[in-house]
Every structure is written in structure tokens, then in C-alpha cells.
Design a protein around this motif. Structure first.
Motif, PDB file in Angstrom:
ATOM      1  N   HIS A 538       0.857  -1.187   0.000  1.00  0.00           N
ATOM      2  CA  HIS A 538       0.000   0.000   0.000  1.00  0.00           C
ATOM      3  C   HIS A 538       0.892   1.235   0.000  1.00  0.00           C
ATOM      4  O   HIS A 538       1.647   1.463   0.948  1.00  0.00           O
ATOM      5  CB  HIS A 538      -0.906  -0.003   1.232  1.00  0.00           C
ATOM      6  N   ASP A 539       0.822   2.032  -1.063  1.00  0.00           N
ATOM      7  CA  ASP A 539       1.647   3.233  -1.177  1.00  0.00           C
ATOM      8  C   ASP A 539       1.017   4.390  -0.409  1.00  0.00           C
ATOM      9  O   ASP A 539      -0.084   4.839  -0.758  1.00  0.00           O
ATOM     10  CB  ASP A 539       1.793   3.635  -2.650  1.00  0.00           C
ATOM     11  N   PRO A 540       1.691   4.919   0.620  1.00  0.00           N
ATOM     12  CA  PRO A 540       1.163   6.095   1.328  1.00  0.00           C
ATOM     13  C   PRO A 540       1.136   7.311   0.400  1.00  0.00           C
ATOM     14  O   PRO A 540       2.066   7.540  -0.372  1.00  0.00           O
ATOM     15  CB  PRO A 540       2.170   6.296   2.470  1.00  0.00           C
ATOM     16  N   CYS A 541       0.074   8.094   0.487  1.00  0.00           N
ATOM     17  CA  CYS A 541      -0.108   9.225  -0.435  1.00  0.00           C
ATOM     18  C   CYS A 541       1.021  10.246  -0.344  1.00  0.00           C
ATOM     19  O   CYS A 541       1.543  10.710  -1.360  1.00  0.00           O
ATOM     20  CB  CYS A 541      -1.444   9.923  -0.150  1.00  0.00           C
ATOM     21  N   TYR A 542       1.393  10.630   0.886  1.00  0.00           N
ATOM     22  CA  TYR A 542       2.382  11.690   1.037  1.00  0.00           C
ATOM     23  C   TYR A 542       3.809  11.202   0.831  1.00  0.00           C
ATOM     24  O   TYR A 542       4.731  12.005   0.712  1.00  0.00           O
ATOM     25  CB  TYR A 542       2.217  12.383   2.387  1.00  0.00           C
ATOM     26  N   LEU A 543       3.997   9.906   0.763  1.00  0.00           N
ATOM     27  CA  LEU A 543       5.296   9.355   0.407  1.00  0.00           C
ATOM     28  C   LEU A 543       5.386   9.190  -1.103  1.00  0.00           C
ATOM     29  O   LEU A 543       6.383   9.571  -1.724  1.00  0.00           O
ATOM     30  CB  LEU A 543       5.499   8.006   1.098  1.00  0.00           C
ATOM     31  N   GLY A 544       4.301   8.657  -1.694  1.00  0.00           N
ATOM     32  CA  GLY A 544       4.285   8.401  -3.129  1.00  0.00           C
ATOM     33  C   GLY A 544       3.935   9.624  -3.944  1.00  0.00           C
ATOM     34  O   GLY A 544       4.805  10.277  -4.523  1.00  0.00           O
ATOM     35  N   ARG A 545       2.657   9.947  -4.016  1.00  0.00           N
ATOM     36  CA  ARG A 545       2.241  11.083  -4.852  1.00  0.00           C
ATOM     37  C   ARG A 545       2.872  12.396  -4.386  1.00  0.00           C
ATOM     38  O   ARG A 545       3.213  13.250  -5.198  1.00  0.00           O
ATOM     39  CB  ARG A 545       0.716  11.197  -4.858  1.00  0.00           C
ATOM     40  N   GLY A 546       3.028  12.561  -3.080  1.00  0.00           N
ATOM     41  CA  GLY A 546       3.579  13.809  -2.571  1.00  0.00           C
ATOM     42  C   GLY A 546       5.059  13.985  -2.849  1.00  0.00           C
ATOM     43  O   GLY A 546       5.531  15.107  -3.032  1.00  0.00           O
TER      44      GLY A 546
END
Length: 649
Positions: A538-546
Motif C-alpha cells: 500500500h503506497d502512502p499518499c504523502y510518500l508516493g504522490r507527494g
């Protein structure tokens, strides 16, 4: 060649187009000034990649290729017609291949139009739900008329002249067969009529652009050029607390000109609806629809101004409530999914946060549970409200030194509130400490001198509290001469790395997965013990997209013996939010389905025995979601830090 009458028509169309565009321009200028013309080289490269190359659009195959065919099917012949108004001729070895090219792209343009019509009126995908049907139908009919009449003119010319190079115009040759039976005078008359008809359609199409959804032909590329080049997870600070009379956006004029321009740049493609967790889970948050509502509100205020009526007078509609409902404003998880899939780079987070800032700082109007969160942060510098003096209790017996005890540190481990106070995430912090000790890394922590990074306060809208927390942390950092920071929380990571610099704190900041991936690569730690399991990531939003951190997570997973990595259907840039970002971790989820349950169902359907993540919020939300599903044996949820610790024991 164009006649004098044609040039007059062209002038009239230019005036109609300019007037329509000027009216839109005046609306954009109602906002606050904002400069978006720095780094011109990078911006021009963006145009080539994302407009000419359709880099983002082609991620969705059907609509992407459909748009590409229409785009080049219209653009290339249009440019050719404009150029041929200069009186010159090309040698045959150039003219013939170009003729074949124009026939090909024109045909593909018609194919694209039929694909668009089939998608819109037969398939009817949900992401097109909020479109104005007549505007879309007129645009498709105009383009079809332009392509069709253009081929008819070419066919008549071939039927009349019978050129030797007809093989280089195969589509025109096919059309010529319909006109061969006409007399010479009939062919001449018809070609003149159809040429005029074709010209009128093109001119009508151009004049129609500023008054319809076709405006995105101009505003879309311009928005790509003016896109923000700041880190994706960064929010701009409020810099004038001492002098400003109002904070945030209470009326649409409080947004910037670029933010108002975003409303007209929207292509209504609906990609945001497919990927926004609020829209997918049935919340009132639906970016495309929200932009339509905001655009209508902007137009209403502009119309009142033109009539000399005060748009802020009694009985007039308000931005918050009429333009956007408060339920929409508070539903956003700031996950950045909308901005990552939008082909013209329209962000949602910036606008909603400005409205939250107004509600919090000016009206003290926010969900009831937020009041306790703010008080906890103010009194104890953490959302849980646990006494700040207990922040270092998690590390008792681990032999960890604080910076005060060992200022000659290689690395500062910024633990964060979750690792310090949440029982489940304390275990992750302990695992990370043991890994660093096993690798011989010289690190320290701040202990009780560490404070909340301020992420939740800022994204809920309390910029004043956020900046207070930041200044407290920066004072400690500078006092100890902090040089390099590592965090285990993506929200701390994003805030320290991307947002602290604007307030005077610029440090190299790493997420734990980045640091661990480097340790594994350099053989500083040996992953020896097998962990036989099928693991979904599961890719964390603020690690990945952010922040674009995807590779280290996968490097870690692949380095663990026995672990089989599964990619969920929604992963990497298109990963699905757990529902805890944007301060939503502390708010009750109202309406529709719970976001973490939707994600948990996806994990369960993958057949994974283990779910790996790299964020305290995601860990908490996914544990809760998988337990709630009650689908038999639920996948075990672990942070990647714990997985590495299990493999080195």
C-alpha cells in the motif's frame, strides 16, 4: 487562397473570439496576483511532454488515444491550411508524402470523433456524469462537419483534375468516386459551396471556443505551462499574520488568479472522479462537479459586478455554502490523487485548504472533534493529547541517546507523534531503532524536546498553530545544529522536507524506507531470515504522490527472503488513499462508504496474506479496515520497517 470577403469573416470571428476570451480574462483577474512564469525552459518542456505528447492522457488508453487522434487530426491539417495561404509550392517528393500524411491524420481524426461519440453516448462512463450534453454534442458535430467537408472538397478536386499523384491521397480518391458522375460545372459549383461550408464551420468552431467547454483548447495548454513547480506535497504559507485583515478564502476573489484560471482549464474528462477517494466512496467531494459549481459562482459574481451590483451585498450567494458546501471542504483527504491524474495539472488541495483556513482562523467553524485535536496540539504538541513529558517513554531500555546527551550525531531520528504515543506505531519506532543499531548507524533523537511537525494542523486549516509548532521545532533544530533528519512518517517527512524551508528550516530529510533501502544496498544490514508470504503493498499518499518515493518500498520488499510482492490494482501514482490524510485521521467519516474499507476489500480480493505499508496513519487505518471486513482470515498489516526487522531479527 482566401478572398477579401473571407478575410472580413476572419476578422469578425477574431473579434468574437477575442471578446469571449476577454470576458473570461476579466473573471480570472478578479483573483489575487500570482506569478507562474519562472523556469521557462522547464515549462516549455512540459508543454511538449504533456500537451503535444499526451504523456498523462495516454495513461488511460481509450480516452487518451481518442483525444490524441482528434487533437492531431485537427491540428496538422489546420496548420497546413494556414501555411498554404502563403503563395508557394513544394516539390513533388515533399508534397506527395505530406498529402498522404494529411489524409491519414484526417481519417484518424474522424475515427477519434466516433470513439468519442461511442464513449459519451453508448458507454456513458460515470466520470462523464456532470457534463452539459449540448455543448459536447455541438463540439463533436462541428468537428465531424469540418473533417467530412474537408475530405469532400479534396474528393471534388481529384474528380475534377484527375492528378497523377492520386495514389498519395487515398481517402480523397475514395471521396472523389461520389462526385465523378457530376458534370464539370456541377463539380465546380459544388466545390465552391463545400469549400465555403468548410470554411464557415472552421470559423464557427473558432468563434465557439471561448463560449463552450472547448475553451480548454486554449486554457489547458496554458495551465500546463503555468503548473506549480513546487514539491507536490507543499502548501504555500500565510506570510502576513501580523498585517492581514483576513485569512483564507471567504469569497472567490480571495483565491489567486491562477486558481480561478484552473476552473476554465478543466477539460471535464472525469479522471479526478475515478481516482478521488471522496468521490469513489460516495462523499459529496467530486472535483469536476465542484469546479462546475465554482465556475458558475464566479460567473454569477462577475455578472453582478458588470451590472454595478455589490456581489457581497445582502442576499447574494456566498463562496462557502453556495459555491462549495462545507461537507465538500472537509471531505478532502489532500491525497493529491486528483492532481496526479489531471491532464492539465489542476490541483484541488490548495483551494480547499484556503477555505478551511478561513473557516478555522476567521469563523472558528469546523467539525466538533477538531477542537480537541487543536487543544491537544496547543497544550502537548501532539494530536493524542498525551503529556509531552512522556514523548520519550517508548524508547526506555533501548539505549537510545538524545541529542542533548550526544550532540555529535550523524543522523536525527525524528520519531513523530505516532511513533511516540500510538501503541501500535511505538512498535514500529522500536523496530527502526534496532535496525539502525544493528547497522551501526550513529543517530540520536530529540526526546521530550521534539514537537509535532504540524501537518494535521496545517491541512485542517489552522495555519497559525502550524507555524507555532514549526518555529518551536526549528529553534530546537538550530540549537543542536541538526544536519540530517530521518522520519518514519510520510506526513512528517513531507512537512519537514518541503514545507519547513519556507519558514527558515532547510535540512536534508529522508524517509525510513529510503534510508533502509540504502542500508540494504550497501550491505550494512543482512536480511537472512525468510518471511514466506504473499505481500500486497500500500503506497502512502504523502510518500508516493507527494514525493515520488515508490522504488525504495519495492526494493525492500524484494530483498526480504521468501516474500512475494503483489501489486494492487491501484498502486504507485494511482494508489488509493487510506482516508487518514488532510487531518481526516481525527475526523468522523460521514456519508458514503468508508475509504479504508474500500481499500481493505481490494487487499482481501488480491489474496495477499500480508499488507505492507510505510505510514503510521495507513497502518492504523488498514488494520481497522481489514478487521472490520470480517472476511475470514484477514491479511496481517505490517510496516516495512517491521518486516525488515523480522528478517534480520
Amino acid at each position: 487562397m482566401l478572398s477579401s470577403f473571407d478575410l472580413l469573416l476572419l476578422f469578425i470571428v477574431a473579434v468574437v473570439f477575442a471578446y469571449g476570451f476577454w470576458r473570461r480574462y476579466r473573471m480570472w483577474m478578479m483573483g489575487k496576483p500570482e506569478r507562474r512564469t519562472d523556469h521557462p525552459k522547464e515549462r516549455w518542456l512540459s508543454l511538449w511532454a504533456y500537451v503535444m505528447g499526451h504523456k498523462r492522457m495516454l495513461r488511460d488508453a481509450y480516452p487518451g488515444w481518442m483525444h490524441l487522434l482528434i487533437f492531431y487530426g485537427f491540428l496538422i491539417p489546420f496548420v497546413a491550411v494556414v501555411l498554404t495561404q502563403a503563395n508557394f509550392s513544394l516539390p513533388g517528393f515533399l508534397a506527395r508524402p505530406l498529402s498522404l500524411l494529411f489524409d491519414g491524420v484526417g481519417t484518424l481524426g474522424i475515427v477519434g470523433l466516433f470513439l468519442a461519440a461511442y464513449r459519451r453516448y453508448v458507454q456513458k462512463p460515470e466520470n462523464l456524469t456532470y457534463d452539459t450534453e449540448w455543448s459536447s454534442a455541438v463540439a463533436l458535430l462541428l468537428l465531424l462537419g469540418i473533417f467530412g467537408s474537408g475530405f469532400c472538397v479534396e474528393g471534388l478536386r481529384i474528380a475534377r483534375t484527375q492528378p497523377e499523384w492520386v495514389a498519395w491521397s487515398p481517402v480523397g480518391w475514395v471521396f472523389s468516386k461520389f462526385f465523378e458522375s457530376l458534370s464539370e460545372s456541377g463539380q465546380i459549383f459544388l466545390v465552391r459551396v463545400l469549400w465555403r461550408f468548410h470554411l464557415f464551420l472552421v470559423l464557427g468552431f473558432i468563434a465557439f471556443i471561448p463560449y463552450s467547454r472547448l475553451l480548454h483548447i486554449v486554457t489547458g495548454p496554458a495551465n500546463v505551462y503555468m503548473r506549480s513547480l513546487a514539491p507536490k506535497g507543499e502548501l504555500p504559507p500565510i506570510r502576513d499574520f501580523e498585517t492581514a485583515e483576513s485569512f483564507g478564502a471567504s469569497k472567490i476573489e480571495d483565491l489567486t488568479r491562477k486558481q480561478l484560471f484552473d476552473l476554465d482549464a478543466c477539460t471535464r474528462c472525469g479522471r479526478c472522479l475515478d481516482h478521488c477517494p471522496g468521490a469513489v466512496s460516495g462523499k459529496p467531494l467530486a472535483p469536476k462537479k465542484n469546479w462546475d459549481t465554482l465556475r458558475a459562482h464566479l460567473e454569477e459574481r462577475a455578472a453582478l459586478r458588470r451590472k454595478g451590483i455589490d456581489p457581497d451585498g445582502e442576499g447574494q450567494k456566498k463562496l462557502i455554502g453556495d459555491g462549495v458546501s462545507e461537507d465538500v471542504i472537509w471531505a478532502c483527504t489532500t491525497c493529491l490523487a486528483c492532481a496526479m491524474v489531471c491532464p492539465v495539472f489542476i490541483p484541488c488541495v490548495d483551494k480547499f485548504v484556503e477555505m478551511r483556513r478561513y473557516l478555522v482562523l476567521m469563523e472558528s467553524r469546523f467539525p466538533q472533534e477538531v477542537q480537541l485535536v487543536f487543544r491537544n496540539m496547543e497544550n502537548n504538541s501532539n494530536p493524542w493529547g498525551v503529556g509531552s513529558g512522556l514523548r520519550a517513554d517508548w524508547m526506555k531500555g533501548l539505549g537510545v541517546k538524545t541529542v542533548a546527551e550526544d550532540p555529535d550525531m550523524e543522523l536525527l531520528f525524528f520519531v513523530g507523534c505516532a511513533g511516540s504515543f500510538d501503541d501500535r506505531n511505538k512498535k514500529v519506532a522500536v523496530s527502526l531503532v534496532k535496525i539502525l543499531q544493528a547497522a551501526g548507524v550513529k543517530f540520536s533523537v530529540l526526546g521530550t524536546e521534539e514537537g509535532c511537525c504540524g501537518d494535521s494542523a496545517r491541512r485542517i486549516g489552522n495555519e497559525y498553530l502550524y507555524q507555532t509548532l514549526v518555529q518551536a521545532n526549528l529553534e530546537v533544530f538550530k540549537n543542536y545544529g541538526v544536519k540530517k533528519i530521518m522520519t518514519m512518517c510520510p506526513h512528517c517527512f513531507n512537512t519537514l522536507k518541503n514545507e519547513y524551508p519556507s519558514l527558515g528550516g532547510s535540512f536534508p530529510v529522508f524517509h525510513a524506507t529510503q534510508y533502509l533501502a540504502d542500508l540494504i544496498r550497501m550491505d550494512k544490514i543482512a536480511l537472512k531470515y525468510s518471511l514466506p508470504a504473499r505481500m500486497a503493498l500500500h503506497d502512502p499518499c504523502y510518500l508516493g504522490r507527494g514525493n515520488g518515493v515508490y522504488k525504495p518500498l519495492r526494493e525492500i520488499a524484494k530483498a526480504v527472503p521468501g516474500l512475494t510482492l503483489l501489486e494492487l490494482p491501484r498502486s504507485r501514482e494511482r494508489g488509493f488513499c487510506c482516508g487518514g490524510g488532510g487531518g481526516r485521521m481525527w475526523l468522523h467519516e460521514k456519508g458514503g462508504k468508508r475509504m479504508n474499507l474500500l481499500r481493505a476489500k481490494e487487499v482481501a480480493e488480491s489474496g495477499a496474506e500480508l499488507l505492507g505499508t510505510a505510514c503510521p496513519y495507513c497502518l492504523t487505518m488498514m488494520v481497522d479496515g481489514l478487521k472490520t471486513l470480517e472476511t475470514g482470515k484477514a491479511a496481517k498489516v505490517m510496516d516495512l520497517i517491521e518486516i525488515v526487522a523480522s528478517s534480520i531479527r
